[in-house]
Design a protein around this motif. Structure first.
Motif, short mmCIF file in Angstrom:
data_model
loop_
_atom_site.label_atom_id
_atom_site.label_comp_id
_atom_site.label_asym_id
_atom_site.label_seq_id
_atom_site.Cartn_x
_atom_site.Cartn_y
_atom_site.Cartn_z
N THR A 47 3.66 -6.21 13.09
CA THR A 47 4.75 -5.45 13.44
C THR A 47 6.57 -5.31 12.93
OG1 THR A 47 5.94 -7.86 14.04
CG2 THR A 47 4.46 -7.55 15.48
N GLY A 48 6.49 -5.07 11.75
CA GLY A 48 6.70 -3.60 10.96
C GLY A 48 6.93 -2.89 10.23
N VAL A 49 7.02 -2.22 8.87
CA VAL A 49 7.18 -1.11 8.38
C VAL A 49 5.18 -1.22 8.04
CG1 VAL A 49 7.34 -1.94 6.00
CG2 VAL A 49 7.50 0.24 6.87
N TYR A 50 4.73 -2.01 7.72
CA TYR A 50 3.04 -1.49 7.69
C TYR A 50 2.40 -2.33 8.72
CZ TYR A 50 4.44 -0.78 3.00
OH TYR A 50 4.97 0.35 1.65
N ALA A 51 2.89 -2.09 10.30
CA ALA A 51 2.25 -2.79 10.94
C ALA A 51 0.41 -2.76 11.76
CB ALA A 51 2.76 -2.39 12.80
N THR A 52 0.03 -0.96 11.33
CA THR A 52 -0.90 0.02 11.56
C THR A 52 -2.09 -0.89 10.06
OG1 THR A 52 0.26 1.02 12.10
CG2 THR A 52 -1.69 1.53 10.98
N LEU A 53 -1.15 -0.95 9.13
CA LEU A 53 -2.40 -1.76 7.69
C LEU A 53 -2.46 -3.00 7.50
CD1 LEU A 53 -0.64 0.30 4.79
CD2 LEU A 53 -2.93 1.16 6.07
N GLY A 54 -1.19 -4.41 8.72
CA GLY A 54 -1.79 -5.23 8.69
C GLY A 54 -2.50 -5.19 9.32
N LYS A 55 -2.68 -4.58 10.72
CA LYS A 55 -4.11 -5.25 11.66
C LYS A 55 -4.69 -4.74 11.68
CE LYS A 55 -5.76 -3.65 16.35
NZ LYS A 55 -4.58 -3.01 17.99
N SER A 56 -5.33 -4.11 10.74
CA SER A 56 -6.61 -3.87 9.82
C SER A 56 -7.30 -4.71 8.46
CB SER A 56 -6.44 -1.90 9.26
OG SER A 56 -6.31 -1.13 10.42
N VAL A 57 -6.27 -5.07 7.58
CA VAL A 57 -6.32 -6.30 6.87
C VAL A 57 -6.91 -7.33 7.33
CG1 VAL A 57 -5.30 -7.50 4.79
CG2 VAL A 57 -4.60 -5.24 5.41
N THR A 58 -5.80 -7.52 8.85
CA THR A 58 -6.55 -9.29 9.28
C THR A 58 -7.66 -9.14 10.18
OG1 THR A 58 -3.93 -9.66 9.44
CG2 THR A 58 -5.25 -10.51 10.78
N GLN A 59 -7.75 -7.75 10.16
CA GLN A 59 -8.74 -8.20 11.75
C GLN A 59 -10.23 -7.95 10.79
OE1 GLN A 59 -7.28 -5.92 15.50
NE2 GLN A 59 -8.48 -4.41 14.21
N ALA A 60 -10.04 -7.04 9.33
CA ALA A 60 -11.22 -7.18 8.40
C ALA A 60 -11.56 -8.27 8.31
CB ALA A 60 -10.70 -6.34 8.20
N ASP B 277 2.38 -13.29 11.67
CA ASP B 277 3.40 -12.08 11.10
C ASP B 277 4.34 -12.23 10.96
OD1 ASP B 277 3.88 -9.47 11.92
OD2 ASP B 277 3.72 -9.25 14.06
N HIS B 278 4.98 -11.85 9.36
CA HIS B 278 6.17 -12.07 9.77
C HIS B 278 6.89 -10.89 9.68
CE1 HIS B 278 5.24 -9.88 5.87
NE2 HIS B 278 4.22 -10.61 5.30
N GLY B 279 6.51 -9.74 9.79
CA GLY B 279 6.80 -8.29 10.62
C GLY B 279 8.35 -7.67 8.97
N TYR B 280 7.22 -8.14 8.27
CA TYR B 280 8.17 -7.73 6.90
C TYR B 280 9.72 -8.17 6.73
CZ TYR B 280 7.50 -4.70 2.70
OH TYR B 280 7.52 -4.34 0.93
N ASP B 281 9.85 -8.94 7.73
CA ASP B 281 10.91 -9.55 7.05
C ASP B 281 11.23 -10.70 6.44
OD1 ASP B 281 12.65 -12.59 8.56
OD2 ASP B 281 14.29 -10.28 9.27
N VAL C 74 6.57 11.62 -6.02
CA VAL C 74 5.63 10.31 -6.74
C VAL C 74 6.31 9.43 -4.89
CG1 VAL C 74 5.30 8.40 -6.69
CG2 VAL C 74 4.87 10.19 -8.40
N LEU C 75 5.83 9.28 -3.93
CA LEU C 75 6.01 8.40 -3.22
C LEU C 75 5.64 6.91 -2.59
CD1 LEU C 75 7.96 8.19 -0.08
CD2 LEU C 75 5.84 8.54 0.88
N SER C 76 6.79 5.82 -3.39
CA SER C 76 6.19 4.19 -3.15
C SER C 76 6.80 4.26 -2.41
CB SER C 76 7.08 3.79 -5.16
OG SER C 76 5.87 4.66 -5.74
N ALA C 77 6.76 4.74 -0.88
CA ALA C 77 7.54 3.49 0.27
C ALA C 77 5.92 3.49 1.37
CB ALA C 77 8.26 4.67 1.25
N GLY C 78 6.29 2.93 2.99
CA GLY C 78 5.57 3.41 3.38
C GLY C 78 4.86 4.50 4.48
N PRO C 79 3.85 4.50 5.06
CA PRO C 79 3.92 5.91 6.10
C PRO C 79 5.00 6.48 6.70
CG PRO C 79 2.01 3.86 6.36
CD PRO C 79 3.23 3.29 6.01
N ARG C 80 5.53 5.19 7.52
CA ARG C 80 6.75 5.94 8.02
C ARG C 80 7.76 7.30 7.35
NH1 ARG C 80 9.05 1.27 11.26
NH2 ARG C 80 7.09 1.12 12.86
#
Length: 424
Positions: free
Chosen positions: A64-77, A102-106, A249-255
């Motif tokens: 539910t946070g900044v990496y929500a899309t990736l978190g879902k994929s990681v978990t389902q895999a 789910d910690h929502g990146y908090d 170089v970008l060291s952040a998230g998808p957004r």
């Protein structure tokens, strides 16, 4: 801004560690109670996280946070891996169970979730967020001693026999990324290199890499520190353009990737931009930034992408699409599967040694020196002070490729990365 962000990061980390220390005594009774399984399953030694015929593993994720899309994929895999492992008979007659939070990146939710699950699980097949894993590290190393395979690549996590980074750390990955910019995208000695990065362990680790190769190659790094809640990169693009940087170089998230690349393109700032492995999701290709990402953005990755032309990748794609037909494919699937497979292999080796305690599983991982899950880079877990690989793959967003990314440089480690020793 720098002083304020540093102070905030320090307060968050200190608060998280204090919370862990305050609550650490709560787990001792649970640990003692769990010892009752010590002689189960044909004299296989067991301990925390094993009850009846079940091995419990934890997954601390972000859905539910900044990496929500990736978190879902990681978990389902990982859930898919566990399902297949159990269908094949499990481990030593035990079924494996994945308990997800789910910690929502908090920070506070992450610490709370770790504190809740630590006494109940054998270890963690997933823990998203370098700052949160770093905050939990004193308790993991000092008290719990259960294996943690984080979805985090900060060099600060190295040196622990229990927290094992899978793939190159962010500093090494960044060195390989900048090496690509110099060999393939025109960056040269004397140029300025922009670096936009999250405050905290992730960004600081990546920054160490860009500074190291900059020193070796005669570049100057222009820094732009941001927070995970900063989604508009207009100010950062303006600052980098004014400074005259020749690549970013970008060291952040998808957004942040979508904003940075999109704003740069709209303003005619056409320099190559490359992100760390966490800084892309294929869903971005459907946004307004999609064309700019496909044209002028690259990603350094610790493995081949989900759409790789390997038997392992093709099987995972088929299995994942069958299990989750409504969900898209991305490299979170690869990362989740790889971590689950590493934990599963450690469990199997621990079973063979008749020791499924936390100590037994930790020791078992140390014997794995070339784990290949079908994505191009064998992982070596024999040295806790080193990442399991120094190689990176360079990817480019591509709508026509499975998972939205194509390979532009096969797995390799630059000369500078090979000679570099990360500092924990």
């Amino acid at each position: 801004m720098s002083t304020l962000n540093t102070a905030r990061t320090t307060r968050v980390a200190a608060g998280a560690i204090a919370a862990l220390l305050l609550l650490s005594g709560c787990s001792s009774k649970a640990k003692d109670d769990d010892k009752k399984g010590d002689t189960a399953a044909g004299e296989v030694k067991t301990g925390e996280g094993i009850s009846g015929k079940t091995i419990s593993l934890g997954a601390l994720t972000d859905m539910t946070g900044v990496y929500a899309t990736l978190g879902k994929s990681v978990t389902q895999a990982q859930q898919l891996y566990v399902k297949q492992l159990n269908a094949d008979g499990g481990v030593c007659g035990y079924k494996v169970e994945l308990t997800v939070r789910d910690h929502g990146y908090d920070p506070q939710k992450a610490v709370s979730a770790y504190t809740e699950l630590a006494p109940k699980v054998l270890g963690f097949a997933q823990f998203i967020g370098s700052p949160f894993v770093a905050a939990a590290k004193p308790r993991i190393d000092g008290q719990d001693k259960g294996l943690v395979l984080p979805q985090a690549w900060s060099s600060a996590l190295l040196g622990s026999p229990y927290i094992r980074v899978i793939g190159s750390t962010y500093d090494i990955e960044t060195i390989n990324a900048v090496d690509f910019l110099m060999k393939e995208k025109g960056l040269k000695k004397g140029d300025k290199l922009g670096h936009v990065y999250f405050e905290g362990d992730y960004g600081e680790s990546a920054l160490a890499g860009s500074k190291h190769i900059a020193k070796e190659a005669g570049l100057t790094v222009v820094e732009q520190k941001i927070k995970p809640t900063d989604n508009d990169m207009t100010a950062q693009v303006a600052a980098l353009k004014k400074a005259g940087v020749k690549a970013v170089v970008l060291s952040a998230g998808p957004r942040q990737a979508a904003s940075l690349v999109g704003v740069a393109a709209a303003g005619g700032f056409n320099v190559p931009i490359i992100g760390n492995n966490s800084a892309f999701a294929p869903q971005l290709l459907a946004t307004q930034a999609g064309p700019a990402l496909a044209k002028n953005y690259w990603v350094a990755s610790p493995s081949l992408p989900i759409g790789a032309d390997t038997p392992g990748a093709k099987k995972l794609v088929a299995d994942y699409q069958k299990a989750y037909p409504k969900d898209s494919l991305d490299n979170g699937v690869v990362a989740g599967w790889t971590a689950a497979a590493a934990f599963g292999e450690a469990l199997k080796k621990a079973c063979a040694s008749k020791d499924l305690t936390r100590e037994g599983v930790d020791k078992a991982l140390l014997t794995i020196d070339a784990l290949d899950t079908g994505f191009g880079i064998p992982q070596n877990f024999t040295d806790p002070k080193a990442p399991s690989s120094k190689e990176s793959v360079i990817l480019q967003p591509d709508k026509s490729s499975t998972g939205g990314m194509k390979v532009v440089q096969q797995p390799s480690a630059s000369t500078v990365a090979e000679a570099y020793t990360p500092s924990a």
